[in-house]
Design a protein around this motif. Structure first.
Motif, mmCIF file in Angstrom:
data_model
loop_
_atom_site.group_PDB
_atom_site.id
_atom_site.type_symbol
_atom_site.label_atom_id
_atom_site.label_comp_id
_atom_site.label_asym_id
_atom_site.label_seq_id
_atom_site.Cartn_x
_atom_site.Cartn_y
_atom_site.Cartn_z
ATOM 1 N N ASP A 51 8.922 41.559 -75.515
ATOM 2 C CA ASP A 51 8.724 40.309 -74.778
ATOM 3 C C ASP A 51 9.678 40.149 -73.607
ATOM 4 N N MET A 52 10.518 41.149 -73.395
ATOM 5 C CA MET A 52 11.528 41.068 -72.337
ATOM 6 C C MET A 52 11.210 42.080 -71.244
ATOM 7 N N GLN A 53 11.650 41.760 -70.032
ATOM 8 C CA GLN A 53 11.509 42.680 -68.910
ATOM 9 C C GLN A 53 12.819 43.437 -68.741
ATOM 10 N N VAL A 54 12.716 44.699 -68.384
ATOM 11 C CA VAL A 54 13.886 45.563 -68.224
ATOM 12 C C VAL A 54 13.918 46.073 -66.792
ATOM 13 N N ALA A 55 15.105 46.002 -66.167
ATOM 14 C CA ALA A 55 15.253 46.489 -64.796
ATOM 15 C C ALA A 55 16.677 46.991 -64.588
ATOM 16 N N PRO A 56 16.833 48.117 -63.883
ATOM 17 C CA PRO A 56 18.181 48.585 -63.565
ATOM 18 C C PRO A 56 18.821 47.654 -62.533
ATOM 19 N N THR A 57 20.132 47.565 -62.568
ATOM 20 C CA THR A 57 20.857 46.767 -61.581
ATOM 21 C C THR A 57 21.868 47.659 -60.882
ATOM 22 N N THR A 58 22.412 47.183 -59.792
ATOM 23 C CA THR A 58 23.494 47.917 -59.150
ATOM 24 C C THR A 58 24.725 47.790 -60.032
ATOM 25 N N GLY A 59 25.560 48.761 -59.999
ATOM 26 C CA GLY A 59 26.771 48.721 -60.818
ATOM 27 C C GLY A 59 26.620 49.378 -62.174
ATOM 28 N N GLY A 60 25.487 50.036 -62.418
ATOM 29 C CA GLY A 60 25.328 50.786 -63.651
ATOM 30 C C GLY A 60 24.917 49.998 -64.875
ATOM 31 N N CYS A 61 24.498 48.765 -64.694
ATOM 32 C CA CYS A 61 24.030 47.952 -65.825
ATOM 33 C C CYS A 61 22.504 47.910 -65.835
ATOM 34 N N THR A 62 21.952 47.431 -66.929
ATOM 35 C CA THR A 62 20.522 47.203 -67.064
ATOM 36 C C THR A 62 20.313 45.732 -67.369
ATOM 37 N N SER A 63 19.354 45.126 -66.675
ATOM 38 C CA SER A 63 19.015 43.722 -66.904
ATOM 39 C C SER A 63 17.872 43.644 -67.904
ATOM 40 N N LEU A 64 18.080 42.895 -68.968
ATOM 41 C CA LEU A 64 17.062 42.596 -69.965
ATOM 42 C C LEU A 64 16.860 41.087 -69.867
ATOM 43 N N HIS A 65 15.683 40.646 -69.423
ATOM 44 C CA HIS A 65 15.507 39.218 -69.205
ATOM 45 C C HIS A 65 14.120 38.747 -69.615
ATOM 46 N N GLY A 66 14.073 37.477 -69.973
ATOM 47 C CA GLY A 66 12.808 36.885 -70.379
ATOM 48 C C GLY A 66 13.025 35.632 -71.201
ATOM 49 N N PRO A 67 11.930 35.116 -71.779
ATOM 50 C CA PRO A 67 12.022 33.871 -72.542
ATOM 51 C C PRO A 67 12.691 34.077 -73.896
ATOM 52 N N VAL A 68 13.482 33.098 -74.281
ATOM 53 C CA VAL A 68 14.123 33.077 -75.601
ATOM 54 C C VAL A 68 13.750 31.736 -76.220
ATOM 55 N N ALA A 69 12.981 31.777 -77.304
ATOM 56 C CA ALA A 69 12.375 30.571 -77.868
ATOM 57 C C ALA A 69 13.393 29.600 -78.457
ATOM 58 N N ASP A 70 14.402 30.121 -79.133
ATOM 59 C CA ASP A 70 15.355 29.240 -79.800
ATOM 60 C C ASP A 70 16.617 30.028 -80.129
ATOM 61 N N TYR A 71 17.554 29.355 -80.775
ATOM 62 C CA TYR A 71 18.833 29.976 -81.090
ATOM 63 C C TYR A 71 18.659 31.176 -82.021
ATOM 64 N N LEU A 72 17.750 31.091 -82.968
ATOM 65 C CA LEU A 72 17.512 32.209 -83.881
ATOM 66 C C LEU A 72 16.978 33.426 -83.125
ATOM 67 N N ALA A 73 16.117 33.202 -82.148
ATOM 68 C CA ALA A 73 15.605 34.302 -81.319
ATOM 69 C C ALA A 73 16.741 34.928 -80.517
ATOM 70 N N MET A 74 17.652 34.097 -80.020
ATOM 71 C CA MET A 74 18.810 34.597 -79.272
ATOM 72 C C MET A 74 19.657 35.492 -80.169
ATOM 73 N N ARG A 75 19.935 35.036 -81.384
ATOM 74 C CA ARG A 75 20.739 35.821 -82.313
ATOM 75 C C ARG A 75 20.026 37.115 -82.701
ATOM 76 N N SER A 76 18.697 37.065 -82.816
ATOM 77 C CA SER A 76 17.919 38.260 -83.145
ATOM 78 C C SER A 76 18.039 39.311 -82.043
ATOM 79 N N ILE A 77 17.932 38.883 -80.798
ATOM 80 C CA ILE A 77 18.061 39.805 -79.666
ATOM 81 C C ILE A 77 19.456 40.424 -79.670
ATOM 82 N N MET A 78 20.454 39.587 -79.869
ATOM 83 C CA MET A 78 21.832 40.082 -79.864
ATOM 84 C C MET A 78 22.067 41.061 -81.017
ATOM 85 N N ALA A 79 21.482 40.783 -82.186
ATOM 86 C CA ALA A 79 21.620 41.687 -83.329
ATOM 87 C C ALA A 79 20.940 43.026 -83.065
ATOM 88 N N ARG A 80 19.748 42.987 -82.428
ATOM 89 C CA ARG A 80 19.057 44.243 -82.102
ATOM 90 C C ARG A 80 19.882 45.066 -81.118
#
Length: 96
Positions: A51-80
């Protein structure tokens, strides 16, 4: 001062503050977040976040961005991310 009295503010505290105690966002709609990940992400790792979009950024990082439904979803993403051995360099809420 003991360790229980020491508190440091972090980006995840901001993310948690945006959600009420039930885990529902204040506006009852998913909020958009960007996770800046140190280094690149393989196709296998990208598949772990359908459900997230992935894009390279300058500086050697990767951007993972998109909707996060609630706090539990946020914690799930962080755990993954953690289970995949990825390091979150930055976390920010994106404008609506």
């Amino acid at each position: 001062m003991d360790d229980a009295q020491i508190w440091q503010h972090s980006e995840t505290d901001d993310a948690h503050d945006a959600f009420d105690k039930s885990g529902v966002s204040e506006v009852n709609a998913p909020m958009r977040y960007q996770f800046l990940i140190d280094g690149g992400m393989s196709d296998r790792v990208n598949a772990a976040f359908p459900d997230m979009q992935v894009a390279p950024t300058t500086g050697g990082c990767t951007s993972l961005h998109g909707p996060v439904a609630d706090y539990l979803a946020m914690r799930s993403i962080m755990a993954r991310l953690d289970s995949l051995g990825l390091t979150i360099a930055e976390l920010r809420r994106l404008p609506d």
